[in-house]
Design a protein around this motif. Sequence first.
Motif, PDB file in Angstrom:
ATOM      1  N   SER A 105     -41.776 -59.657 -12.391  1.00 19.49           N
ATOM      2  CA  SER A 105     -42.263 -60.458 -13.515  1.00 19.49           C
ATOM      3  C   SER A 105     -43.150 -61.604 -13.069  1.00 19.49           C
ATOM      4  N   ASP A 106     -42.987 -62.049 -11.814  1.00 22.42           N
ATOM      5  CA  ASP A 106     -43.745 -63.188 -11.304  1.00 22.42           C
ATOM      6  C   ASP A 106     -43.944 -62.997  -9.808  1.00 22.42           C
ATOM      7  N   ILE A 107     -45.127 -62.577  -9.401  1.00 17.84           N
ATOM      8  CA  ILE A 107     -45.391 -62.306  -7.989  1.00 17.84           C
ATOM      9  C   ILE A 107     -45.185 -63.552  -7.140  1.00 17.84           C
ATOM     10  N   ASP A 108     -45.637 -64.697  -7.607  1.00 15.37           N
ATOM     11  CA  ASP A 108     -45.529 -65.913  -6.805  1.00 15.37           C
ATOM     12  C   ASP A 108     -44.064 -66.254  -6.509  1.00 15.37           C
ATOM     13  N   GLU A 109     -43.197 -66.092  -7.482  1.00 10.66           N
ATOM     14  CA  GLU A 109     -41.772 -66.323  -7.244  1.00 10.66           C
ATOM     15  C   GLU A 109     -41.201 -65.269  -6.294  1.00 10.66           C
ATOM     16  N   SER A 110     -41.598 -64.024  -6.490  1.00  8.95           N
ATOM     17  CA  SER A 110     -41.063 -62.931  -5.673  1.00  8.95           C
ATOM     18  C   SER A 110     -41.416 -63.065  -4.202  1.00  8.95           C
ATOM     19  N   LEU A 111     -42.526 -63.725  -3.905  1.00 12.72           N
ATOM     20  CA  LEU A 111     -42.921 -63.903  -2.509  1.00 12.72           C
ATOM     21  C   LEU A 111     -41.911 -64.721  -1.725  1.00 12.72           C
ATOM     22  N   ASN A 112     -41.093 -65.521  -2.390  1.00 10.59           N
ATOM     23  CA  ASN A 112     -40.052 -66.275  -1.698  1.00 10.59           C
ATOM     24  C   ASN A 112     -39.074 -65.348  -0.989  1.00 10.59           C
ATOM     25  N   LEU A 113     -38.882 -64.170  -1.546  1.00 13.67           N
ATOM     26  CA  LEU A 113     -38.022 -63.176  -0.908  1.00 13.67           C
ATOM     27  C   LEU A 113     -38.809 -62.257   0.008  1.00 13.67           C
ATOM     28  N   TYR A 114     -39.803 -61.569  -0.550  1.00 16.34           N
ATOM     29  CA  TYR A 114     -40.451 -60.491   0.188  1.00 16.34           C
ATOM     30  C   TYR A 114     -41.290 -61.011   1.357  1.00 16.34           C
ATOM     31  N   SER A 115     -41.909 -62.154   1.196  1.00 14.44           N
ATOM     32  CA  SER A 115     -42.731 -62.708   2.263  1.00 14.44           C
ATOM     33  C   SER A 115     -41.926 -63.613   3.182  1.00 14.44           C
ATOM     34  N   GLU A 116     -41.213 -64.582   2.607  1.00 16.02           N
ATOM     35  CA  GLU A 116     -40.532 -65.592   3.419  1.00 16.02           C
ATOM     36  C   GLU A 116     -39.297 -65.046   4.132  1.00 16.02           C
ATOM     37  N   VAL A 117     -38.455 -64.290   3.437  1.00 16.71           N
ATOM     38  CA  VAL A 117     -37.206 -63.811   4.024  1.00 16.71           C
ATOM     39  C   VAL A 117     -37.396 -62.476   4.744  1.00 16.71           C
ATOM     40  N   LEU A 118     -38.079 -61.539   4.094  1.00 20.95           N
ATOM     41  CA  LEU A 118     -38.211 -60.201   4.666  1.00 20.95           C
ATOM     42  C   LEU A 118     -39.399 -60.073   5.617  1.00 20.95           C
ATOM     43  N   GLY A 119     -40.218 -61.106   5.710  1.00 21.78           N
ATOM     44  CA  GLY A 119     -41.267 -61.135   6.723  1.00 21.78           C
ATOM     45  C   GLY A 119     -42.559 -60.441   6.355  1.00 21.78           C
ATOM     46  N   TYR A 120     -42.742 -60.061   5.089  1.00 20.67           N
ATOM     47  CA  TYR A 120     -44.002 -59.441   4.664  1.00 20.67           C
ATOM     48  C   TYR A 120     -44.988 -60.565   4.315  1.00 20.67           C
ATOM     49  N   ASP A 121     -45.459 -61.219   5.377  1.00 19.06           N
ATOM     50  CA  ASP A 121     -46.225 -62.458   5.258  1.00 19.06           C
ATOM     51  C   ASP A 121     -47.736 -62.250   5.367  1.00 19.06           C
ATOM     52  N   GLN A 122     -48.154 -61.031   5.542  1.00 16.19           N
ATOM     53  CA  GLN A 122     -49.572 -60.731   5.707  1.00 16.19           C
ATOM     54  C   GLN A 122     -50.106 -60.090   4.426  1.00 16.19           C
ATOM     55  N   ILE A 123     -51.083 -60.733   3.799  1.00 20.16           N
ATOM     56  CA  ILE A 123     -51.644 -60.225   2.541  1.00 20.16           C
ATOM     57  C   ILE A 123     -52.829 -59.309   2.845  1.00 20.16           C
ATOM     58  N   ILE A 124     -52.705 -58.045   2.484  1.00 20.40           N
ATOM     59  CA  ILE A 124     -53.797 -57.086   2.664  1.00 20.40           C
ATOM     60  C   ILE A 124     -54.766 -57.204   1.493  1.00 20.40           C
ATOM     61  N   TYR A 125     -54.246 -57.320   0.286  1.00 23.48           N
ATOM     62  CA  TYR A 125     -55.077 -57.673  -0.864  1.00 23.48           C
ATOM     63  C   TYR A 125     -54.205 -58.344  -1.913  1.00 23.48           C
ATOM     64  N   ASP A 126     -54.824 -59.128  -2.752  1.00 24.72           N
ATOM     65  CA  ASP A 126     -54.193 -59.780  -3.897  1.00 24.72           C
ATOM     66  C   ASP A 126     -55.250 -59.772  -4.997  1.00 24.72           C
ATOM     67  N   LYS A 127     -55.121 -58.810  -5.927  1.00 20.67           N
ATOM     68  CA  LYS A 127     -56.177 -58.606  -6.921  1.00 20.67           C
ATOM     69  C   LYS A 127     -55.584 -58.482  -8.317  1.00 20.67           C
ATOM     70  N   THR A 128     -56.319 -58.977  -9.281  1.00 24.52           N
ATOM     71  CA  THR A 128     -55.973 -58.836 -10.689  1.00 24.52           C
ATOM     72  C   THR A 128     -57.131 -58.136 -11.391  1.00 24.52           C
ATOM     73  N   SER A 129     -56.841 -56.972 -11.982  1.00 25.62           N
ATOM     74  CA  SER A 129     -57.921 -56.172 -12.552  1.00 25.62           C
ATOM     75  C   SER A 129     -57.331 -54.995 -13.317  1.00 25.62           C
TER      76      SER A 129
END
Length: 356
Positions: A170-194
């Motif tokens: 529901s909210d990518i920015d909030e979800s990054l607290n888990l998937y990026s910060e905790v699980l280590g998926y910290d590298q953004i390949i793309y971030d697009k809205t379209s």
Amino acid sequence: MGEKLIYGIQQIGIGVKNAENAFKWYAQNLGADALIFDDSNEATHMAKYMGGKARSKRALLALNMQGGGGYEIWQYKNRTPSAAENTFQLGDLGIHFPVIKSNNISKSYGVLQAKNVRILSDIVIEPDQQKSFYIKDPFDNILKIKEYPKFYANHKKSIAGIFSAVIGVSDIDESLNLYSEVLGYDQIIYDKTSIFDDLKSLNNGNKRFRRILLSHSEKRIGGFSKLFGESQIELIQAIENKPNKIFQNRFWGDLGYIHLCFDIKNITQLAEECKRAGVPFQVMSGESFDMGDANGHWGYIEDFDGTLIEFIETNKVPLIKKLGLYINLRNRDPKKPLPNWMIKAMNLKRVKKFKE
């Protein structure tokens, strides 16, 4: 306590009506013919997600030994599993589908077409410029086949295992607290809205979405990291419509993708990090679990939208039970990958009648 290590995506759980039929399909069509365990017992720890009581189940873990994660095929034995209340739409909250490695997308397309697998799209170009296409298994689950030629081993087949999952949030920015910060998926390949051409063959795919594809900047080390390989997570957020929750009013183990599972080390440290991130463990196995002949520790969290994420700290993987031959991980250096000969010995778990 020790450092938390994530070795890779171990599997995605799939709730089905008949585990035997599902294993046969995944083995014959997606090469997941290594049967790591076949367990039938009472699922007790997950009672809070199964109507408040233990349930009898059968679970099989199927791996493609060319590398990548596998499929935990899960079946209730004493109740009929429920289908989703609403027809799946892109952007709904939960696991949309696994993403499966192909080292030759045209060949994979042709192979699956020849096997009469239901193909949902032509080969399309994704925002990261990689090619992919979508299929559906006989149990109404969508899967994505995508070019990602980093296989562990080459058995002369173009399809390996799972290297990514697409998850509706529901909210990518909030979800990054888990998937990026905790699980280590910290590298953004793309971030697009379209509105994305590569999604248009899927239900609701002609709408506007925000998509972020994540990978990990640090190389996965230790344990089965070489077998599972590098991995990615794609989060997708609906912009134009209110999403449904895929598992609303249903049990864990009902039909569809029931969890995403990571192979890890030091679950106690991970639990502390998850708690600080606002996603505490909801279920813990305690000292140890036995899943068929496999052994270790496990636990579950919910992401910020309630999607179940499993973590397994494996101690033992059986190879030939009657000879007492197994892989023991308990006392190994957790940062040292298993030697190739030991991983390749898991080919002993391949079911002969499904080998090609």
